[in-house]
Design a protein around this motif. Structure first.
Motif, short mmCIF file in Angstrom:
data_model
loop_
_atom_site.label_atom_id
_atom_site.label_comp_id
_atom_site.label_asym_id
_atom_site.label_seq_id
_atom_site.Cartn_x
_atom_site.Cartn_y
_atom_site.Cartn_z
N SER A 1 -5.49 -3.56 5.93
CA SER A 1 -4.57 -3.13 5.04
C SER A 1 -3.09 -3.52 5.45
O SER A 1 -2.84 -3.97 5.15
N SER B 1 0.63 -1.43 0.13
CA SER B 1 -0.09 0.18 0.04
C SER B 1 0.73 1.32 0.02
O SER B 1 0.03 2.50 -0.08
N ASP C 1 -8.44 0.66 6.24
CA ASP C 1 -6.95 1.15 6.24
C ASP C 1 -6.36 0.36 7.15
O ASP C 1 -4.87 -0.49 6.57
#
Length: 294
Positions: A108, A43, A105
């Motif tokens: 992730s 990411s 998030d």
């Protein structure tokens, strides 16, 4: 990347006014923390982590809101294989991407660390349990075994006690005053542990870590949406799960532990009083290691 609240105080250590002569002194340092590393995820976010142990399986540990690596390491002390502990974004030495943030998030972050290490097992604490649930809802086959310890509500609503706690802690860290941070952190300790060597050690470590690394205010934006929009998606998980809850915990309502255990088809362990890691440490470690080591 935005910086955290303020630099550490010039002389370090909490300045606590106590009558006991064995109290922690203001300038006395803690033992050096184990060396960590910074890993770059797909990411683009860089996270701080530490790996202990050897061999397989690999277990990843996800801390709670305003928590840290040191706070999750006790959960892994008896677990076989490699153990990967990390700091979510905004915590420790990890990046602070622009907000607002969501549990997608955090999921992730967790997925990225797990993928890099090849983890097949995971333990999530409070907020970390929420991130783990979000990951399982999106990819129910990602882990073979999971432990959810004191899971936080997943519907986007926080208990008032949780709101007060993080607001108090963020304000304390922003003050840059070690004594103010110590006062906020001391509320995390059960009364029976305060003014004891174990309590002072925990308090000193937490104050030094928060003074050094700070805490990103973006963590308050996590609850603008549910951690898991469709809780029924958790029923697709086919691995084994252990959910650990506690009666009387205002921040982690026991009903959420019961609810998640039903959705995941998990084993459920309920303790009868808060501060489980302090009051039932040996039994808790044995229960978690017994589940993950089999």
């Amino acid at each position: 990347m935005r910086s955290r609240f303020g630099p550490p105080p010039p002389d370090g250590g909490p300045r606590l006014q106590r009558v006991d002569r064995t109290r922690p002194q203001s300038g006395r340092p803690t033992l050096p923390a184990p060396a960590t590393e910074i890993v770059s995820l797909a990411s683009g976010v860089r996270l701080e982590q530490i790996t202990t142990g050897m061999g397989s399986p690999v277990t990843v540990f996800a801390h709670g809101l305003a928590g840290d690596i040191a706070g999750t390491r006790p959960f892994g002390s008896a677990i076989t294989g490699r153990r990967v502990f990390f700091h979510f974004r905004g915590h420790g030495g990890s990046d602070i991407p622009p907000g607002p943030w969501s549990f997608a998030d955090l999921a992730s972050d967790l997925r990225g660390v797990a993928d890099l290490s090849g983890a097949t097992r995971a333990l999530g604490v409070s907020m970390g349990a929420g991130a783990l649930c979000r990951l399982l809802a999106d990819t129910p086959d990602r882990f073979e075994r999971v432990v959810l310890y004191l899971p936080a509500p997943l519907d986007g609503h926080r208990p008032p006690a949780a709101v007060r706690r993080i607001e108090h802690l963020l304000a304390a860290v922003e003050s840059r005053e070690a004594a103010v941070i110590a006062e906020a952190v001391e509320a995390e300790l059960p009364p029976s542990v305060r003014n004891t060597p174990a309590g002072w050690s925990y308090l000193r470590q937490r104050v030094e870590q928060l003074s050094r690394d700070g805490l990103a205010s973006e963590i308050e934006t996590l609850w603008t949406a549910p951690a898991v929009a469709d809780l029924s998606a958790l029923r697709a998980f086919r691995g084994r799960a252990l959910v650990i809850g506690c009666e009387g915990d205002e921040v982690h309502p026991a009903e959420w532990a019961t609810r998640l255990a039903g959705l995941l088809g998990a084993d459920l362990q309920m303790y009868d009083r808060p501060a489980v890691l302090w009051n039932n440490r040996s039994e808790l470690r044995a229960r978690i290691s017994g589940f993950l080591n089999t």
